[in-house]
Design an enzyme around this catalytic site. Sequence first.
Site, PDB file in Angstrom:
ATOM      1  N   ASP A  28       0.859  -1.185   0.000  1.00 49.95           N
ATOM      2  CA  ASP A  28       0.000   0.000   0.000  1.00 49.95           C
ATOM      3  C   ASP A  28       0.893   1.231   0.000  1.00 49.95           C
ATOM      4  OD1 ASP A  28      -2.775   1.194   0.332  1.00 49.95           O
ATOM      5  OD2 ASP A  28      -1.709   2.107   2.013  1.00 49.95           O
ATOM      6  N   GLU A  30       0.940   5.637   0.588  1.00 46.78           N
ATOM      7  CA  GLU A  30       0.303   6.903   0.915  1.00 46.78           C
ATOM      8  C   GLU A  30       0.950   7.953   0.023  1.00 46.78           C
ATOM      9  OE1 GLU A  30      -2.312   6.914   2.671  1.00 46.78           O
ATOM     10  OE2 GLU A  30      -2.066   4.862   3.422  1.00 46.78           O
ATOM     11  N   HIS A 168      -5.233   4.093   7.137  1.00 49.29           N
ATOM     12  CA  HIS A 168      -4.637   5.009   6.159  1.00 49.29           C
ATOM     13  C   HIS A 168      -3.151   5.238   6.395  1.00 49.29           C
ATOM     14  CE1 HIS A 168      -8.380   5.873   4.128  1.00 49.29           C
ATOM     15  NE2 HIS A 168      -8.962   6.138   5.296  1.00 49.29           N
ATOM     16  N   ASP A 173      -2.346  -0.725   6.523  1.00 47.63           N
ATOM     17  CA  ASP A 173      -3.286  -1.051   5.445  1.00 47.63           C
ATOM     18  C   ASP A 173      -2.831  -2.283   4.678  1.00 47.63           C
ATOM     19  OD1 ASP A 173      -4.682   1.126   6.267  1.00 47.63           O
ATOM     20  OD2 ASP A 173      -4.595   2.216   4.366  1.00 47.63           O
TER      21      ASP A 173
END
Length: 570
Positions: A28, A30, A168, A173
């Site tokens: 994942d 960000e 998040h 995640d």
Amino acid sequence: MTKPGAGGQLAFDELGTPLRATTFVVFDLETTGVSDEDTITEFGAVKVRGGEVLGEFATLVDPGRGIPPEIVALTGITDAMVYTAPRLDAVLPAFMEFISGAVLVAHNAGFDTNFVRKACERHGYRWPKPAVVCTVQLARRVLTREEAPSCRLSALAALLGASTTPNHRALMDARATVDVFHSLLERVGSLGVQTLEELHDYIPDVTPEQRRKRTMAAHLPSTPGVYLFRGPGEEVLYVGTASDLRRRVRQYFTASETRRRLREMVALAVRVDHVECAHSLEAQVRELRLLSAHKPAYNRRSKNPKQAWWLTLTDEPFPRLSLVRTPRGGALGPFRSRGLAEDAMVALQDATGIRPCTVRIPAQRAGATPCALAELHRCQAPCAGRQTTDEYAPSVSSFVSLVAGRLLDPLHVLERRLRAHAAAERFEQAGVDRDRLSVLVRALDRGQRLAALAAVPELIAARPDGNHGWEFAVVRYGRLASAGVARRGVPPMPVVDALAAAAETVVPGEGPLRGAPAEEVALVLRWLDRQGTRMVRCSQPWTEPARAAASWRGWLTRADAARSMEVTSG
């Protein structure tokens, strides 16, 4: 091993990679936003195989810019947190090493993989195009709308009892996505999905016909060759080549095949036939011949066949240039399109004096009114008797000698005219002249090289097979007459002798290529031109004309560079 047709099941070694033996990297990101200008602020990844965690990767990334307030509110990642973090160019090599050889898994995978791919492009790393599984797509395939109204990661993690709650942040995640992914795999496993290939079969855009007919690839060998999809009336629907027949044909029954017309073809197909080939050249040549013989409805070449155009002289007292499909001796070509052939025709008419009009003129003619082209000084008006056949003959001879590689004078004439237009600042006309001359030089160069190969009665060449063995091709008059291999440790010359003895007898035909199809001669020539090819035997010297257009390749390079600059500046 279960035989094809026994309950419609295939053994694991026939189907592909077992899921339990597949290494997945669930990751994942960000980011500072969702646009192409945004960048990564955090990586989180978990490597798993067989349900066990093999390792984790996590780091913040300094994006080199301020993080928008709405992103800070969503992720909790602030400018202060990334101030001492490494930049993306320092993190990316380690992440690429961590995912090397693995199948990528992500929630809404298109978003995350697109960010990493673009990061690779910006920082000079090769994107390895790994297999990717999207847990959003998989969830929508496995779970009903009633069971999972939302496929957001937080909703799926709660529904499927994930041990980690997504928040998040990239690593958390990614850990939650691991739990979601494993839960989804348990569900599809009960439906018989046991391999990576079968897992890809279950994403939404795989048709029922594709899934149902995957056993049609079971009998194919993992060797180079040609495959033919046949319809209910034994008609050939589609022809293709493959370095691994089983693997390639199996792709038609998975999600990797997205072309609508080929899905339609799969729905109609009842059988896949194949022809094993010694190496890639034999497969490509056999494909060409099968396409010509069967004209399959689902091959684009059947609708748009690559029929070449040629320029040849007409048979009359004052010959002119004519566009034809079937060339005679001394023809110029092949051209990929009629437009390119017409450009070369105009250039040749200007360079040689061959008349551009299409009127058939008798040997003796006088008193007629000349055509408009004579008024424009583009024709010496033989139609009005102003030029005899003897006076016209040098124009014809100039064309014949240029094509045969005996002189290059017409090219020099065109170049001088181009320079004159440029010196007079008639740049638009100079550009037109340059482009027409480029088309002519390319056609001459290609045609002379193909004709030189097609003139050799027999040529035997060898190429390394990459495993200390040899690939062989017996070429007769430009056509592939036989192909074979000598694997590592096998004496090569007895194989060569056997291939030559069993090779197809080729009777030369008419025309510059001795009757051979231009596409086939071009395929053979490309194979011979590849680095590492060696000549084993040649019945006569394979030579090109002394004044071939090959000497103008340097001019072509400069012309292409000039055209590119014009396009860029325009």
